[in-house]
Design a protein around this motif. Sequence first.
Motif, PDB file in Angstrom:
ATOM      1  N   PRO B  32      -1.782 -15.417 -10.558  1.00 34.74           N
ATOM      2  CA  PRO B  32      -2.722 -16.378 -11.135  1.00 34.74           C
ATOM      3  C   PRO B  32      -3.967 -15.654 -11.658  1.00 34.74           C
ATOM      4  N   THR B  34      -6.877 -16.318 -11.076  1.00 35.38           N
ATOM      5  CA  THR B  34      -7.935 -16.257 -10.060  1.00 35.38           C
ATOM      6  C   THR B  34      -7.777 -15.071  -9.126  1.00 35.38           C
ATOM      7  N   LEU B  35      -6.713 -14.316  -9.292  1.00 26.38           N
ATOM      8  CA  LEU B  35      -6.461 -13.202  -8.376  1.00 26.38           C
ATOM      9  C   LEU B  35      -7.647 -12.230  -8.348  1.00 26.38           C
ATOM     10  N   ARG B  36      -7.933 -11.755  -7.119  1.00 29.04           N
ATOM     11  CA  ARG B  36      -8.965 -10.725  -7.010  1.00 29.04           C
ATOM     12  C   ARG B  36      -8.295  -9.363  -7.121  1.00 29.04           C
ATOM     13  N   GLU B  87     -19.966 -10.976  -5.980  1.00 27.54           N
ATOM     14  CA  GLU B  87     -20.766 -12.108  -5.571  1.00 27.54           C
ATOM     15  C   GLU B  87     -22.211 -11.710  -5.309  1.00 27.54           C
TER      16      GLU B  87
ATOM     17  N   TYR C  58     -15.393  -9.840   6.230  1.00 28.55           N
ATOM     18  CA  TYR C  58     -14.110  -9.299   5.764  1.00 28.55           C
ATOM     19  C   TYR C  58     -13.426  -8.491   6.851  1.00 28.55           C
ATOM     20  N   ARG C  62      -9.492  -9.342   9.199  1.00 30.11           N
ATOM     21  CA  ARG C  62      -8.394  -8.390   9.381  1.00 30.11           C
ATOM     22  C   ARG C  62      -7.980  -8.221  10.836  1.00 30.11           C
ATOM     23  N   GLN C 129      11.233 -18.058   1.924  1.00 30.69           N
ATOM     24  CA  GLN C 129      11.182 -18.407   0.512  1.00 30.69           C
ATOM     25  C   GLN C 129      10.277 -19.634   0.313  1.00 30.69           C
ATOM     26  N   GLU C 139      -3.115 -18.113  -2.906  1.00 28.98           N
ATOM     27  CA  GLU C 139      -3.497 -17.094  -3.875  1.00 28.98           C
ATOM     28  C   GLU C 139      -4.192 -17.730  -5.070  1.00 28.98           C
ATOM     29  N   MET C 140      -3.673 -18.883  -5.473  1.00 27.38           N
ATOM     30  CA  MET C 140      -4.240 -19.556  -6.638  1.00 27.38           C
ATOM     31  C   MET C 140      -5.682 -19.968  -6.370  1.00 27.38           C
ATOM     32  N   SER C 142      -7.776 -18.965  -3.677  1.00 26.71           N
ATOM     33  CA  SER C 142      -8.722 -17.982  -3.137  1.00 26.71           C
ATOM     34  C   SER C 142      -8.663 -16.633  -3.832  1.00 26.71           C
ATOM     35  N   GLY C 143      -7.530 -16.306  -4.439  1.00 29.22           N
ATOM     36  CA  GLY C 143      -7.424 -15.015  -5.093  1.00 29.22           C
ATOM     37  C   GLY C 143      -6.683 -13.984  -4.271  1.00 29.22           C
ATOM     38  N   ASN C 144      -6.220 -14.364  -3.080  1.00 29.87           N
ATOM     39  CA  ASN C 144      -5.423 -13.422  -2.313  1.00 29.87           C
ATOM     40  C   ASN C 144      -4.445 -14.174  -1.433  1.00 29.87           C
ATOM     41  N   ASN C 147      -5.503 -12.264   3.031  1.00 30.51           N
ATOM     42  CA  ASN C 147      -6.911 -12.240   3.408  1.00 30.51           C
ATOM     43  C   ASN C 147      -7.696 -13.003   2.348  1.00 30.51           C
ATOM     44  N   TYR C 148      -7.845 -14.287   2.593  1.00 28.04           N
ATOM     45  CA  TYR C 148      -8.339 -15.162   1.523  1.00 28.04           C
ATOM     46  C   TYR C 148      -9.792 -14.903   1.183  1.00 28.04           C
ATOM     47  N   ALA C 149     -10.557 -14.371   2.117  1.00 33.01           N
ATOM     48  CA  ALA C 149     -11.980 -14.137   1.896  1.00 33.01           C
ATOM     49  C   ALA C 149     -12.624 -15.391   1.322  1.00 33.01           C
ATOM     50  N   ALA C 152     -18.023 -17.988   3.191  1.00 37.39           N
ATOM     51  CA  ALA C 152     -19.302 -17.298   3.160  1.00 37.39           C
ATOM     52  C   ALA C 152     -20.077 -17.885   4.318  1.00 37.39           C
ATOM     53  N   ARG C 157     -16.661 -19.707  -0.622  1.00 38.88           N
ATOM     54  CA  ARG C 157     -17.016 -18.922  -1.800  1.00 38.88           C
ATOM     55  C   ARG C 157     -16.407 -19.467  -3.081  1.00 38.88           C
ATOM     56  N   ARG C 158     -15.298 -20.131  -2.950  1.00 39.70           N
ATOM     57  CA  ARG C 158     -14.659 -20.625  -4.172  1.00 39.70           C
ATOM     58  C   ARG C 158     -14.414 -22.121  -4.056  1.00 39.70           C
ATOM     59  N   HIS C 164      -6.254 -27.503  -9.189  1.00 42.43           N
ATOM     60  CA  HIS C 164      -5.767 -26.953  -7.918  1.00 42.43           C
ATOM     61  C   HIS C 164      -5.266 -28.063  -7.009  1.00 42.43           C
TER      62      HIS C 164
END
Lengths: 332, 113, 394
Positions: B32, B34-36, B87, C58, C62, C129, C139-140, C142-144, C147-149, C152, C157-158, C164
Amino acid sequence: MVCGKGVEGIDILLTLLYLFIFPGFLFLFAFSLFTEYLDRKIYARMQRRVGPPFLQPFADLVKLAAKEDVVPEKAEHFMFTAAPIIGLAAIFAAYLYLPIVSSTGLHSFNGDLVVVLYLLTIPTLALFLGGWYSGNVFGQKGGMRVASLLFSYEIPFFLALLTPALIEGSWKMADIVHFEISHPLEFIVSLLGFVIALIALQGKLERLPFDIPEAETEIVAGPLVEYSGRRLALFRLARDAEMVVGAGLLAVVFLAGPEPIVQLEPVYLSWIVGALVFLVKTLFVIFLLILMKSAVARIRTDQMISFAYKWLIPLALVQIFIAIMVRFLGGI
Amino acid sequence: MKVPGKMLPKIIGFIVRKPVTVLYPKQRLTPPETLRGKMKFHLDRCISCGLCARDCPSAACTMHEIDGKKRPVFDLDYCTFCAQCAESCPKDAIEMTSEFELAHYKKGEAIVK
Amino acid sequence: MGRVKLPIGPQHPALKEPENFTITLDGERVVDVDIRIGYTHRGIEKLMESRTYTQNLYLVERICGICSYAHVENFTQNVEEILGIQIPKRAEYIRTLFLELERLHSHFLWLGVAGHEIGFDTLFMYTWQDREVVQDLLEMISGNRVNYAMNAIGGVRRDVSVEHQKKVLQGMDYLEKRAEYYKEVAINEKTILARAENVGILKTKDALKFSAVGPTARASGITVDIRKDDPYASYLDTPFDVITTNTNDVLGRVVVRVLEIFESIKIIRYLMAHLPVGEIVTKAPRKVPEGESISHTEAPRGEDFHYLRSNGTEKPERYKVRTPTLANLPALAEMLKGTYLADVPIIVAAIDPCMGCMDRVLLLKGNEKPGELVDGERLRRYSIKWFAERGWKA
Ligand code: SF4
Ligand code: SF4
């Protein structure tokens, strides 16, 4: 040499060809690897994975053969090495008796069915010995499991395979094959036996749900845990070949093997046709074996034993009773 | 009904259907937007404040003086792609992109300047 | 063969992480279990003391690779508690969304792992699956994938956009159908039943005695769920049921988890329908005043417990984590006694262990084995020398 009618009167060259190339050892070797490929590929596809490429089993074998071969210090060197060889040799020997190209094997005599059955128990014993003498606690545990499960599938396997012999009244595979082709009804009579033999074969081959001796998540790889390199390659090859021979045996005894035979000139043409028919039937049995492993969980030792004594053996006896009744009432 | 092989009917159908796994790198799935992934650095927007380097949790972003300007340099070998630097930056000089194929042969080869 | 000592672990195919169970066997029966932990101690708590709160966001993530978000949630809750800030409503809802998505993917993952432990690899492949669907959603947004990060200090953060939300709801429809199917399979497949029914019994009173947490406790008939008992994030507004069964066995743990999937889907649907509008983050200062705080959340594996002591600087003074697996280990030792060797992997898997996150200390016993104790500094110098001798640059 006592030869059947298909192999009659051939010269020494053809015999050698038969023994070593087709349908002898080389062919068995190739076909075993092919079955492994099929097994892995179809299993993968069922799980919606891509699966291995065509030559992967062969590549695995070559790679293993080239790897360092370690014999653990605690292992009994002689037995540790002998086990895979004995296993493989027994299967190759059993293979020669199977009627593949014509209704007789290389050597056909009254009682060859029993000989094949006996030869097919040897790989299991080899596995037990290999595990036991590897000196590893997981290997010994696996070996123990092999030994304690032995009877729970060997007995139903023997009983089930004797049914067609009883109906026909001969211990010769050639006769059974002939009889079956002239009496198609026999297949229905011995259907129960076929199913039992199939399940028992799955147990013999230590495949899911009966892969108890090798249960990866319990005892790592069981008897094979200390094996590496060439010896492991031999064991794996033995496993694949056992699958082919076991499935082939079922195809012969229950599905009439290479029959119906078409007589062609020269003789090897009819061999090829016979072998094709045999192959199709064997692959059908193998496909059933793959299906069986795809949708089940591994059961426990005690469950397997009680399953065998509660269901498989009584049902096999029922099947034998049916066979005797049929024979008593004048056959099919 | 309680039977063994409950999943069989469904499983058989899959033999002839296309598998869901793909053979990367021959086939690729697109991530996507939005991927980091790998960051993009806009030198012109940077005011050399050093906030990005201060907040980076893995010391991937460090301040260096290049051509007379103090600015961050990102070593992707250390980066965890948390996007905290982006950020923390008051000027939006750092931007995360969806590029993720960052394999390389030697340490220190993946540096974003 | 008599009594045999079988080492399961530190390296063993049944364990995904290094941990040691030394099992004394009598034939196929387990007579005694000796659990040794500490193989994956990473010193995260100590490390946290040398990092700022922002950087720690962060790092806590982990601690665990599966329930990473529960840890961040705990950490941020702790910091916010001491700071005394209230996070925006929308942020609360988004956090809950992530907590539940995480539970979904964790439970799907677990179902697969459990299948694999009893040799049911097809189930394993299918559930993983389906888990991909959740991972893609995560992933869509948070971007990961892992580890969604997302958090804050003071919010998230997002943001979750309308698009979505639509995708999340679609994903839920699909997953509900799949979960329905797995439920059907799990309680009707003979071979699964053979391996799960009456296996790994943990009686209610034992579960209480050994303080089991999470699905393990709930499968023993104990109604314990931090989401209900001490609501955090937006669980107070969100309607859902606590699932319990009283079969006390592995099958009960399967059923609890599968039914929790439905609850999670229900919660996510509610969240998506009632997502408040507004800010997603309140500004938080970098320095945290002196104070102490505890926080616990219901991670997919059970109660996850964090403690923070701050000293007025940018960095925490002490941080302590107790993960659900550690709480479940004593109960596990109880469950293993008297079972078959073949059942050990599935019983261990049934508490959904996460060994890596559990190891908080490393026990060094100097006189236990021949060898010497080496402290960190000497080890470092030794490794530098070792590499230098081989011409490698550290
Ligand atoms: S993405 Fe995170 S780890 Fe990477 S440079 Fe930025 S702050 Fe550092
Ligand atoms: S935070 Fe932004 S402006 Fe400041 S040094 Fe980093 S990149 Fe430059």
